[in-house]
Design an enzyme around this catalytic site. Structure first.
Site, PDB file in Angstrom:
ATOM      1  N   ILE A  18       0.886  -1.165   0.000  1.00  0.00           N
ATOM      2  CA  ILE A  18       0.000   0.000   0.000  1.00  0.00           C
ATOM      3  C   ILE A  18       0.923   1.215   0.000  1.00  0.00           C
ATOM      4  O   ILE A  18       1.839   1.311   0.818  1.00  0.00           O
ATOM      5  CB  ILE A  18      -0.954  -0.011   1.217  1.00  0.00           C
ATOM      6  CG1 ILE A  18      -1.905   1.201   1.184  1.00  0.00           C
ATOM      7  CG2 ILE A  18      -0.200  -0.087   2.533  1.00  0.00           C
ATOM      8  CD1 ILE A  18      -2.988   1.144   2.276  1.00  0.00           C
ATOM      9  N   SER A  19       0.730   2.106  -0.952  1.00  0.00           N
ATOM     10  CA  SER A  19       1.625   3.254  -1.092  1.00  0.00           C
ATOM     11  C   SER A  19       1.551   4.153   0.135  1.00  0.00           C
ATOM     12  O   SER A  19       0.536   4.196   0.841  1.00  0.00           O
ATOM     13  CB  SER A  19       1.246   4.082  -2.327  1.00  0.00           C
ATOM     14  OG  SER A  19       1.507   3.369  -3.508  1.00  0.00           O
ATOM     15  N   GLN A  20       2.636   4.890   0.375  1.00  0.00           N
ATOM     16  CA  GLN A  20       2.613   5.830   1.492  1.00  0.00           C
ATOM     17  C   GLN A  20       1.597   6.929   1.185  1.00  0.00           C
ATOM     18  O   GLN A  20       1.371   7.293   0.017  1.00  0.00           O
ATOM     19  CB  GLN A  20       3.997   6.406   1.757  1.00  0.00           C
ATOM     20  CG  GLN A  20       4.504   7.405   0.744  1.00  0.00           C
ATOM     21  CD  GLN A  20       5.883   7.942   1.122  1.00  0.00           C
ATOM     22  OE1 GLN A  20       6.887   7.419   0.685  1.00  0.00           O
ATOM     23  NE2 GLN A  20       5.907   8.988   1.931  1.00  0.00           N
TER      24      GLN A  20
END
EC number: 2.1.1.77
Length: 213
Positions: free
Chosen positions: A63-65
Site C-alpha cells: 500500500i503506497s505511502q
C-alpha cells in the site's frame, strides 16, 4: 471494521503532515482525512496505519505511502463525475481516495488475490467504483474508454501505448516511469497525437506486471 475517534485524530495528524510536505489540494486532504486507512491493512499494522509509510499487503505488493497517494491524486486534478482509470487497485486505498473525490472509478488489478479482497472490502466501506476488473493493466479498459484521467500505481518500464490511446484530449495520465527507481511523470493529451510531458522527481514503486491473462 471499527473506525474510532482515535483513528480520526491520527488521520488529522497525517493531513497536517501532508500539508507540511506540500499537498495543497483541499479535496485530496479531505479524502485522506475521511478514509480509514487502517482497514486496508492487515490488523498487525493497525497501530502504524497513519504513519506516512508504505506497508506490505497480500501477493507481495504494497500500500503506497499516503504522501504518494496524495501527490498522484493532486496531479490528476479530479473533478466530480470524471471517469478515472486506475491501473493497480492493490489494497483499494487509492481507489477510495478517487471515489471520495467524486470520480467514477474504473480499476484494474493484476493479482487475483488482491482483486478478490478489494471487491469484498470496498462495498463494506460504502465505496462503489463503477468497475473493478482482474486483468492486465498494460491493456487498460478499451471498452470503457475514453477516460478523463488515468493513474498508474506501479512502476512501469514503458508508458503503455494502450493507456495513452484511452485518454481524452485534455486528460492527464500520471505514471511512475522507470525500471528501479521511477520518475513521477504526467502526460497531458493535447490532441490526437501530441502529449505534453511533466516530471516530478523520483519515487519507488513495485513493478507494473503484465501478461496475467
Amino acid at each position: 471494521m471499527k473506525d474510532t475517534n482515535k483513528h480520526q485524530g491520527l488521520r488529522n495528524q497525517l493531513v497536517k503532515l501532508l500539508r507540511e510536505k506540500g499537498i495543497t489540494d483541499e479535496n485530496v486532504l479531505a479524502a485522506i482525512a475521511k478514509i480509514p486507512r487502517h482497514l486496508f491493512l492487515d490488523s498487525s499494522f493497525e497501530d502504524f496505519a497513519y504513519q506516512d509509510k508504505a506497508f506490505p499487503i497480500a501477493a507481495g505488493q504494497t500500500i503506497s505511502q499516503p504522501y504518494t497517494v496524495a501527490f498522484q491524486s493532486q496531479l490528476l486534478q479530479v473533478n466530480k463525475e470524471d471517469k478515472v482509470l486506475e491501473i493497480g487497485t492493490g489494497s483499494g486505498y487509492q481507489t477510495a481516495v478517487l471515489y471520495h473525490l467524486g470520480a467514477k472509478v474504473y480499476s484494474v488489478e493484476r493479482q487475483n488475490e488482491l482483486f478478490k479482497q478489494t471487491s469484498v472490502l470496498l462495498p463494506k466501506l460504502g465505496i462503489r467504483p463503477k468497475h473493478l476488473s482482474f486483468g492486465d493493466g498494460y491493456k487498460g479498459l478499451p471498452n470503457h474508454a475514453p477516460f478523463d484521467s488515468i493513474i498508474v500505481t506501479a512502476g512501469a518500464p514503458i508508458i503503455p501505448p494502450a493507456l495513452m490511446a484511452q485518454l481524452k484530449i485534455g486528460g492527464r495520465l500520471v505514471i511512475p516511469f522507470g525500471d528501479k527507481n521511477q520518475i513521477m511523470t504526467m502526460l497531458i493529451r493535447k490532441d490526437e497525437t501530441k502529449f505534453e510531458k511533466h516530471e516530478f522527481g523520483e519515487f519507488r514503486f513495485v513493478p507494473l506486471l503484465e501478461n496475467k491473462n
